[in-house]
Design an enzyme around this catalytic site. Structure first.
Site, PDB file in Angstrom:
ATOM      1  N   GLU A  12      -6.457 -10.436   3.875  1.00 48.80           N
ATOM      2  CA  GLU A  12      -5.337  -9.607   4.772  1.00 48.80           C
ATOM      3  C   GLU A  12      -6.253  -8.743   5.808  1.00 48.80           C
ATOM      4  OE1 GLU A  12      -2.198  -6.879   3.228  1.00 48.80           O
ATOM      5  OE2 GLU A  12      -1.614  -6.824   5.040  1.00 48.80           O
ATOM      6  N   LYS A  67      -3.264 -13.647   5.285  1.00 51.32           N
ATOM      7  CA  LYS A  67      -2.069 -12.740   5.549  1.00 51.32           C
ATOM      8  C   LYS A  67      -2.586 -11.696   6.940  1.00 51.32           C
ATOM      9  CE  LYS A  67       0.782  -8.851   3.900  1.00 51.32           C
ATOM     10  NZ  LYS A  67       1.527  -8.466   2.630  1.00 51.32           N
TER      11      LYS A  67
HETATM   12  P1  13P Z   1       4.677  -4.687   5.881  1.00 50.50           P
HETATM   13  O1  13P Z   1       5.373  -5.872   6.119  1.00 50.50           O
HETATM   14  O2  13P Z   1       5.374  -3.462   5.744  1.00 50.50           O
HETATM   15  O3  13P Z   1       3.612  -4.545   7.015  1.00 50.50           O
HETATM   16  O4  13P Z   1       3.756  -4.828   4.620  1.00 50.50           O
HETATM   17  C1  13P Z   1       3.065  -6.180   4.358  1.00 50.50           C
HETATM   18  C2  13P Z   1       1.795  -5.473   3.592  1.00 50.50           C
HETATM   19  O5  13P Z   1       1.587  -6.007   2.424  1.00 50.50           O
HETATM   20  C3  13P Z   1       0.743  -4.620   4.171  1.00 50.50           C
HETATM   21  O6  13P Z   1      -0.260  -4.684   3.368  1.00 50.50           O
END
Ligand code: 13P
Length: 340
Positions: free
Chosen positions: A178, A220
């Site tokens: 991510e 992500k």
């Molecule tokens: P949000 O969808 O609220 O941005 O959170 C996703 C997430 O896991 C951020 O690390």
């Protein structure tokens, strides 16, 4: 490395019509969410809240996996069943956040960060696997200004993401990689695209350097949007086009799925953007969601810490999950919001 299991898990997480619920808010983050609804962030309240989400009847139809926080993976539900078991009984795969947060980058001239949590990670992953986790998440963050992010911050975060991914795969856990380019700022959509391209290029170079098995990973990322404070906001179709363009340049087709974060978009925008991207398919990868706020905000408002509101909160959560499930095949339209 058990490549077969890794790939099967990654594919199950992006099965058609399904996406991931990110319920892995750290202590300070869940406190921030609870403050908004006037609920004290005690262990009991966090347990009651997550219990209502995970016990919602029918979530297995639209939710493939849930990312948990360390406290939650060890917690029993209100009925005394370990939360990972509750999820499994719903047909949902338990996951775990394993980074320990973005910390200031030492000696940096600016406010940039590097995400920590590699020390001892091999042992923690072995324990999480025993507790039921089959996938994990590590989040790196990048802020856009006139001069940031620096190439140095981009590279050190990519390196850490790849080291995390390697340790996960060794432990039989699918790494969700991510890299989050923040949507806050007054940059244009082109500014967001340029930075996201540089970040993703660096991430895939590092994953390649560290011999990561891409079919056993998920990405992500942020969507490519105009900064929230920009005077001109790109419309839904442009967000979809620029985001897909950016991903096509950088994300190998061997990656089975891309699960977007919502990043503070409105619930409706997060769903509309995903749907528009899927309308433009087919793509080399599944395009899905791993939303925190955009799946939970309505449920939190309905709940407000009162057990009497549990069913209403579950209803609100399921509605959002269903609308995002429709967005997986591009079938969502904003008029469905009224019907919901
Ligand atoms: P949000 O969808 O609220 O941005 O959170 C996703 C997430 O896991 C951020 O690390």
């Amino acid at each position: 490395m058990d490549t077969k299991t890794l790939e099967a898990t990654a594919r199950a997480l992006v099965a058609p019509g399904k996406g991931i619920l990110a319920a892995d808010e750290s202590g300070p983050t869940i406190k921030k969410r609870f403050d908004k609804i006037g609920v004290e962030s005690t262990e009991d309240n966090r347990r009651a809240y997550r219990d209502l989400l995970f016990a919602t009847e029918g979530i297995g139809d639209c939710i493939s996996g849930v990312i948990l926080f360390d406290e939650t993976i060890r917690q029993p539900s209100l009925d005394g069943v370990a939360f990972p078991k509750v999820l499994e009984s719903q047909g949902v795969i338990p996951g775990i956040k394993v980074d320990s947060g973005a910390k200031p980058l030492a000696l940096a001239a600016s406010s940039e960060t590097v995400t920590e949590g590699l020390d001892g990670l091999r042992d923690r992953l072995a324990e999480y696997h025993m507790l039921g986790a089959r996938f994990a998440k590590w989040r790196a963050t990048y802020t856009i200004t006139d001069v940031l992010p620096s190439p140095y911050a981009i590279d050190v975060n990519a390196h850490a993401l790849a080291r995390y991914a390697a340790l996960c795969q060794e432990a039989g856990i699918v790494p969700i990689v991510e890299p989050e380019v923040y949507m806050e700022g007054d940059h244009t959509i082109q500014g967001s695209k340029q930075v996201t391209l540089a970040v993703l290029e660096s991430v895939y170079r590092a994953l390649d350097d560290q011999r990561i098995f891409l079919p056993g990973t998920l990405l992500k990322p942020n969507m490519v949007l105009s900064g929230y404070e920009a005077t001109e906001q790109a419309p839904v179709g442009q967000v979809a086009d620029e985001t897909i363009d950016c991903l096509r340049w950088t994300v190998p087709a061997a990656v089975p799925g891309i699960v977007f974060l919502s990043g503070g978009q409105s619930d409706e925008d997060a769903t509309a953007h995903l749907s528009a991207m899927n309308q433009r398919g087919p793509h080399p990868w599944q395009l899905s969601f791993s939303y925190g706020r955009a799946l939970q905000a309505a449920a939190q408002q309905a709940w407000r810490g009162d057990p009497a509101n549990r069913a209403a909160a579950q209803h609100a959560f399921l509605q959002r999950a269903r609308l995002n499930s429709l967005a997986r095949s591009g079938e969502y339209t904003p008029s469905m919001e009224q019907a919901a």
